[in-house]
Design an enzyme around this catalytic site. Structure first.
Site: not given
Ligand code: PSU
Ligand code: MN
Length: 317
Positions: A29, A90, A110, A144, A163
């Site tokens: 990614e 993003k 991702v 997510s 995470k």
């Molecule tokens: N912020 C970070 N590290 C990351 C991401 C965001 O400090 O890796 C990322 C990754 O790209 C992951 C995404 O796919 O956030 C998921 O975001 P969300 O929880 O909004 O779906």
């Molecule tokens: Mn979200």
């Protein structure tokens, strides 16, 4: 018929040749470059991650979008530009059509990187931690898109679990409900990104890359329409103290709630708050585990490539 002849895919020479020759490729990614780590650590880490995939025996393909095309593979200059230019958005799966139609640059999460991988015929992806079910999702509904995309893209994903800012128990429940195979590679537990264990046992453990490659291929032969999650933990020396990071996460979640941070910006807000609260130890563990996962992904993708050349499983061509 559509007015567009499909989505334009632009490959780097290295990735085009690897795909043409049937060599193992691991997609990566770009959102972690633009939103995950500060400059210049982000650029240095992105290069280390690519080298780790190569050291494992596969070819890296960092994904982004630009000029109306999905880019499969980024040059060093592209990585430097994405790492240093502020304001690159993003782009998750739902954003892809809009950003592509407008032609603007975008950093893939991702979820959207899995979309790109599948379009390009890439069977492997790696990142440090996938998105998942947020803490408090019972109220906020914040799950997510990474997880939803897992139910739709047939890609093998290597990460140190999800995470740690998330609710890892609920994330595992979601994956089970949606029939996504989860295998811990060389450990018993589902890891917690910065820490070696989440306190949850992984549903399966496999230590041998050939057996793991066979499981991935068998999932496809069975018609499994989902991704296949393989976890590998952060190394002992790079792991951070779980009590310390857990306290920092709890404070960050409370602060996000107080500040009304929701939606697309929440993950970055929480990650940065935890980095600050741990004097950068969390960010350093994040960088280290990105490399660990990429190395494992390279090794596993390469074992999978060898399996495909030797004896395709079932109808899995
Ligand atoms: N912020 C970070 N590290 C990351 C991401 C965001 O400090 O890796 C990322 C990754 O790209 C992951 C995404 O796919 O956030 C998921 O975001 P969300 O929880 O909004 O779906
Ligand atoms: Mn979200």
């Amino acid at each position: 018929m559509s007015a567009l002849a499909g989505v334009p895919l632009v490959y780097t020479e290295e990735v085009r040749e690897a795909l043409h020759e049937g060599r193992a490729v691991v997609a990566l990614e770009s959102n972690v470059i633009t939103h995950g780590l500060p400059y210049p650590d982000n650029a240095a880490t992105a290069r280390k991650v690519e080298d780790a995939v190569r050291a494992g025996g596969a070819v890296p393909a960092t994904v982004c979008v630009e000029d109306g095309a999905v880019r499969v593979g980024m040059s060093d200059a592209d990585i430097e530009r994405f790492a240093s230019l502020p304001g690159i958005p993003k782009v998750s799966s739902r954003d892809l059509p809009v950003v592509l139609a407008r032609g603007g640059p975008g950093a893939t999460t991702v979820a959207s990187s899995l979309v790109a991988a599948e379009l390009a015929g890439i069977r492997w992806f790696s990142s440090a931690g996938i998105g998942g079910v947020h803490r408090g999702a019972q109220q906020s509904f914040d799950i997510s898109s990474d997880l939803i995309q897992f139910t739709r893209s047939r890609v093998a994903v290597v990460s140190a679990g999800a995470k740690m800012i998330l609710d890892l128990g609920l994330t595992l429940e979601y994956l089970e409900t949606h029939c996504v195979p989860v295998v811990a590679y060389g450990s018993d537990d589902f890891p917690a990104f910065y820490c070696r264990t989440s306190g949850h046992r992984a549903p399966h453990r496999i230590d041998d890359p050939d057996t793991l490659a066979r499981a991935v291929e068998t999932h496809r032969a069975l018609g499994g329409p989902t991704s296949f999650l393989i976890t590998t933990p952060v190394s002992e020396e790079d792991a951070i103290d779980s009590a310390e990071v857990e306290a920092a996460i709890a404070r960050a979640v409370t602060a996000a709630d107080r500040d009304g941070v929701t939606g697309q910006g929440l993950t970055k807000y929480l990650m940065r708050a935890v980095d600050a609260a741990t004097d950068g130890r969390a960010a350093r563990a994040n960088m280290a585990v990105l490399v660990t996962c990429a190395e494992a992904a390279g090794r596993l993708a390469s074992a999978h490539g060898a399996l495909l050349r030797a004896a395709p499983v079932g109808s899995a061509s």
